[in-house]
Design an enzyme around this catalytic site. Structure first.
Site, PDB file in Angstrom:
ATOM      1  N   PHE A 196       0.830  -1.216   0.000  1.00  0.00           N
ATOM      2  CA  PHE A 196       0.000   0.000   0.000  1.00  0.00           C
ATOM      3  C   PHE A 196       0.863   1.264   0.000  1.00  0.00           C
ATOM      4  O   PHE A 196       0.502   2.269  -0.603  1.00  0.00           O
ATOM      5  CB  PHE A 196      -0.903   0.025   1.242  1.00  0.00           C
ATOM      6  CG  PHE A 196      -1.928  -1.066   1.261  1.00  0.00           C
ATOM      7  CD1 PHE A 196      -3.195  -0.848   0.739  1.00  0.00           C
ATOM      8  CD2 PHE A 196      -1.638  -2.309   1.793  1.00  0.00           C
ATOM      9  CE1 PHE A 196      -4.144  -1.858   0.750  1.00  0.00           C
ATOM     10  CE2 PHE A 196      -2.583  -3.326   1.810  1.00  0.00           C
ATOM     11  CZ  PHE A 196      -3.833  -3.096   1.285  1.00  0.00           C
ATOM     12  N   ASN A 206       5.781   2.879  13.109  1.00  0.00           N
ATOM     13  CA  ASN A 206       6.036   1.919  12.037  1.00  0.00           C
ATOM     14  C   ASN A 206       7.457   2.149  11.510  1.00  0.00           C
ATOM     15  O   ASN A 206       7.694   3.047  10.712  1.00  0.00           O
ATOM     16  CB  ASN A 206       4.993   2.090  10.923  1.00  0.00           C
ATOM     17  CG  ASN A 206       5.156   1.054   9.835  1.00  0.00           C
ATOM     18  OD1 ASN A 206       6.125   0.292   9.830  1.00  0.00           O
ATOM     19  ND2 ASN A 206       4.212   1.017   8.905  1.00  0.00           N
ATOM     20  N   CYS A 226       8.099  -0.588   7.392  1.00  0.00           N
ATOM     21  CA  CYS A 226       7.310  -0.806   6.180  1.00  0.00           C
ATOM     22  C   CYS A 226       8.226  -1.076   4.992  1.00  0.00           C
ATOM     23  O   CYS A 226       9.100  -0.265   4.689  1.00  0.00           O
ATOM     24  CB  CYS A 226       6.431   0.400   5.868  1.00  0.00           C
ATOM     25  SG  CYS A 226       5.435   0.084   4.390  1.00  0.00           S
ATOM     26  N   LYS A 238       7.541  -0.932  16.036  1.00  0.00           N
ATOM     27  CA  LYS A 238       7.247  -2.107  15.200  1.00  0.00           C
ATOM     28  C   LYS A 238       8.434  -2.376  14.294  1.00  0.00           C
ATOM     29  O   LYS A 238       8.849  -1.514  13.518  1.00  0.00           O
ATOM     30  CB  LYS A 238       6.001  -1.807  14.352  1.00  0.00           C
ATOM     31  CG  LYS A 238       5.697  -2.830  13.273  1.00  0.00           C
ATOM     32  CD  LYS A 238       4.550  -3.721  13.646  1.00  0.00           C
ATOM     33  CE  LYS A 238       4.119  -4.640  12.526  1.00  0.00           C
ATOM     34  NZ  LYS A 238       2.945  -4.165  11.843  1.00  0.00           N
ATOM     35  N   ILE A 276       6.476  -9.344  13.998  1.00  0.00           N
ATOM     36  CA  ILE A 276       7.216  -8.679  12.938  1.00  0.00           C
ATOM     37  C   ILE A 276       6.246  -7.990  11.963  1.00  0.00           C
ATOM     38  O   ILE A 276       5.052  -8.285  11.966  1.00  0.00           O
ATOM     39  CB  ILE A 276       8.086  -9.686  12.116  1.00  0.00           C
ATOM     40  CG1 ILE A 276       7.192 -10.776  11.505  1.00  0.00           C
ATOM     41  CG2 ILE A 276       9.173 -10.270  12.966  1.00  0.00           C
ATOM     42  CD1 ILE A 276       7.920 -11.696  10.527  1.00  0.00           C
ATOM     43  N   THR A 285       5.959  -7.436   7.668  1.00  0.00           N
ATOM     44  CA  THR A 285       6.005  -8.446   6.614  1.00  0.00           C
ATOM     45  C   THR A 285       7.455  -8.771   6.224  1.00  0.00           C
ATOM     46  O   THR A 285       8.369  -8.024   6.543  1.00  0.00           O
ATOM     47  CB  THR A 285       5.270  -7.911   5.379  1.00  0.00           C
ATOM     48  OG1 THR A 285       5.816  -6.636   5.058  1.00  0.00           O
ATOM     49  CG2 THR A 285       3.793  -7.764   5.658  1.00  0.00           C
ATOM     50  N   GLY A 288       1.037 -13.768   6.522  1.00  0.00           N
ATOM     51  CA  GLY A 288       0.186 -14.947   6.621  1.00  0.00           C
ATOM     52  C   GLY A 288       0.961 -16.151   7.127  1.00  0.00           C
ATOM     53  O   GLY A 288       2.081 -16.025   7.659  1.00  0.00           O
ATOM     54  N   GLY A 322       2.566 -12.207  13.097  1.00  0.00           N
ATOM     55  CA  GLY A 322       3.076 -12.947  11.948  1.00  0.00           C
ATOM     56  C   GLY A 322       2.515 -14.351  11.890  1.00  0.00           C
ATOM     57  O   GLY A 322       2.860 -15.197  12.716  1.00  0.00           O
TER      58      GLY A 322
HETATM   59  C1  LIG Z   1      -3.623  -5.536   4.312  1.00  0.00           C
HETATM   60  C2  LIG Z   1      -2.452  -5.262   5.195  1.00  0.00           C
HETATM   61  C3  LIG Z   1      -2.053  -3.960   5.447  1.00  0.00           C
HETATM   62  C4  LIG Z   1      -0.966  -3.696   6.288  1.00  0.00           C
HETATM   63  N1  LIG Z   1      -0.623  -2.405   6.581  1.00  0.00           N
HETATM   64  C5  LIG Z   1       0.285  -2.142   7.575  1.00  0.00           C
HETATM   65  C6  LIG Z   1       0.473  -0.825   8.075  1.00  0.00           C
HETATM   66  O1  LIG Z   1      -0.186   0.133   7.644  1.00  0.00           O
HETATM   67  N2  LIG Z   1       1.389  -0.653   9.068  1.00  0.00           N
HETATM   68  C7  LIG Z   1       2.122  -1.681   9.616  1.00  0.00           C
HETATM   69  O2  LIG Z   1       2.928  -1.454  10.532  1.00  0.00           O
HETATM   70  N3  LIG Z   1       1.942  -2.954   9.158  1.00  0.00           N
HETATM   71  C8  LIG Z   1       1.034  -3.199   8.174  1.00  0.00           C
HETATM   72  N4  LIG Z   1       0.801  -4.496   7.775  1.00  0.00           N
HETATM   73  C9  LIG Z   1       1.606  -5.591   8.370  1.00  0.00           C
HETATM   74  C10 LIG Z   1       0.870  -6.263   9.537  1.00  0.00           C
HETATM   75  O3  LIG Z   1       0.655  -5.397  10.607  1.00  0.00           O
HETATM   76  C11 LIG Z   1       1.659  -7.479  10.047  1.00  0.00           C
HETATM   77  O4  LIG Z   1       2.861  -7.039  10.646  1.00  0.00           O
HETATM   78  C12 LIG Z   1       1.989  -8.493   8.969  1.00  0.00           C
HETATM   79  O5  LIG Z   1       0.928  -8.598   8.053  1.00  0.00           O
HETATM   80  C13 LIG Z   1       2.285  -9.875   9.549  1.00  0.00           C
HETATM   81  O6  LIG Z   1       1.154 -10.378  10.215  1.00  0.00           O
HETATM   82  P1  LIG Z   1       0.163 -11.485   9.574  1.00  0.00           P
HETATM   83  O7  LIG Z   1       1.010 -12.634   9.142  1.00  0.00           O
HETATM   84  O8  LIG Z   1      -0.814 -11.781  10.672  1.00  0.00           O
HETATM   85  O9  LIG Z   1      -0.503 -10.820   8.410  1.00  0.00           O
HETATM   86  C14 LIG Z   1      -0.261  -4.774   6.893  1.00  0.00           C
HETATM   87  C15 LIG Z   1      -0.669  -6.083   6.622  1.00  0.00           C
HETATM   88  C16 LIG Z   1      -1.741  -6.342   5.787  1.00  0.00           C
HETATM   89  C17 LIG Z   1      -2.147  -7.760   5.545  1.00  0.00           C
END
Ligand SMILES: Cc1cc2nc3c(=O)[nH]c(=O)nc-3n(C[C@H](O)[C@H](O)[C@H](O)COP(=O)(O)O)c2cc1C
Length: 363
Positions: free
Chosen positions: A132, A198, A201, A236, A265, A267, A293, A324
């Site tokens: 994004f 954050n 990113c 983060k 963590i 991504t 995921g 995560g």
């Molecule tokens: C749709 C989406 C948008 C995300 N946007 C942000 C964000 O704006 N700021 C941030 O720190 N992490 C963002 N993340 C990362 C998540 O907070 C998380 O750290 C990452 O997805 C790992 O977790 P998960 O495996 O449960 O998805 C985003 C993740 C997803 C899936």
């Protein structure tokens, strides 16, 4: 968990703006409020919470999403990362499905993965990529909207706000660091009870992944803490490889005096191509995007264990948010056992909005 069990709260086939304006979807659309029972049994960041479980910065685009998450029993939720000024979203699409065989090791993440607009139907664990670039409608929108989310939190629920600095023309490093603090202050003035920085990113071309630069981390955490006073600050971070253990120690040492918690963590970045081997997400600097995921659970768990050990070694007292690949009740328990004081799920909760209720039912 299979990829198709529920309609996701965010529709990858729609633009970010359409999701923002029309969502949330599925079970987050006008949910009936889950009722917590008794008194909150846990404390996190100094606040009482019913269950130290929720959703991290990302899938909760605005107060409609945050409020739905609170109603669905997610007690520690974070509003999607915001900025001090308006900032556009990366080009559509922003979410693709990615098939990963087992864990997404760093070795696998160094080679192109295939991104698809359709989920697999074979029931394999869900991995997606998202990109994004931290879009923001600016404080003109989010300050008032954040107030609505904060006001919606019930007893034993905590709304956090994620912020990021924005590099503006003529900005020095100092100006950039100060912009994090100024954005955090706007959120605190709106009434939020915890700030998340954050620092990780992977999807913003010119801002870089800050968490690997100790001086930048220290300055951002220090200035933000000064700006927000008693409000807890959370940092983060992304994944640090085993080779980066010394760097992780340095980064944690630098942020230690200022942060109440570390969230790990974000991504894991990886190159994503289409079926023809071409860059899957359109636009400059978008070959690589953030993977999240089921396949990154190993990395989140590993970081929680290392942050837990470092906390002891460095005599610090930060709390740890484990993030995560939390797709199930068992994943939540694994993180808690590894030392996470709180746990959050983005991808898992997007496709299974009942996850918090399932966790509470399992106790
Ligand atoms: C749709 C989406 C948008 C995300 N946007 C942000 C964000 O704006 N700021 C941030 O720190 N992490 C963002 N993340 C990362 C998540 O907070 C998380 O750290 C990452 O997805 C790992 O977790 P998960 O495996 O449960 O998805 C985003 C993740 C997803 C899936």
């Amino acid at each position: 968990m299979s990829t198709t069990t529920q309609q996701p709260i965010y529709d990858p086939a729609k633009t970010y703006d359409d999701n923002f304006d029309q969502g949330p979807f599925g079970a987050f659309h006008n949910p009936e409020a889950y009722q917590n029972k008794g008194e909150p049994q846990y404390r996190f960041l100094g606040y009482p919470v019913y269950e130290p479980f929720g959703m991290p910065a990302g899938p909760l685009l605005n107060s409609k999403y945050v409020n739905a998450a609170l109603d669905k029993g997610f007690d520690v939720v974070c509003y999607k990362t915001q900025r001090s000024s308006t900032f556009g979203c990366n080009e559509f699409p922003n979410v693709l499905y990615v098939d990963v065989d087992g864990d997404l090791t760093l070795e696998k993440a160094s080679k192109p993965l295939v991104g698809k607009t359709q989920a697999s139907t074979d029931g394999s664990p869900l991995t997606i990529t998202n990109s994004f670039g931290n879009p923001s409608r600016g404080p003109e929108f989010w300050v008032d909207d954040l107030k609505k989310a904060v006001a919606h939190a019930g007893k034993g629920q905590l709304v956090m706000m994620s912020v990021v600095g924005t590099i503006k023309p003529g900005f020095s490093h100092d100006d950039y660091y100060d912009d994090f603090a100024a954005t955090a202050k706007l959120a605190v003035d709106a009434g939020v009870k915890a700030i998340e920085l954050n620092l990780s990113c992977p999807n913003v071309a010119n801002e870089g992944i800050l968490c690997y630069t100790p001086n930048a981390v220290r300055e951002i955490c220090r200035r933000t803490k000064e700006a927000v006073g008693d409000i807890p600050v959370v940092a983060k971070v992304g994944y640090f490889s085993k080779d980066q253990e010394d760097l992780l120690t340095k980064v944690v040492t630098e942020m230690g005096p200022y942060v109440a918690a570390i969230s790990a963590i974000n991504t894991i970045p990886a190159p994503v191509v289409d079926a023809n081997g071409e860059q899957a997400l359109p636009g400059q600097n978008r070959l690589s995007s953030g993977m999240c995921g089921a396949s990154i659970k190993w990395a989140g768990l590993d970081m929680v264990k290392r942050l837990s050990a470092l906390r002891k070694k460095l005599s610090l007292n930060y709390e740890i948010i484990g993030v995560g690949g939390v797709m199930s009740v068992a994943d939540y328990r694994d993180y808690r056992q590894a030392g996470a004081d709180a746990v959050q799920s983005a991808t898992g909760a997007m496709w299974n909005p009942e996850l918090a209720i399932e966790i509470k039912a399992s106790v």
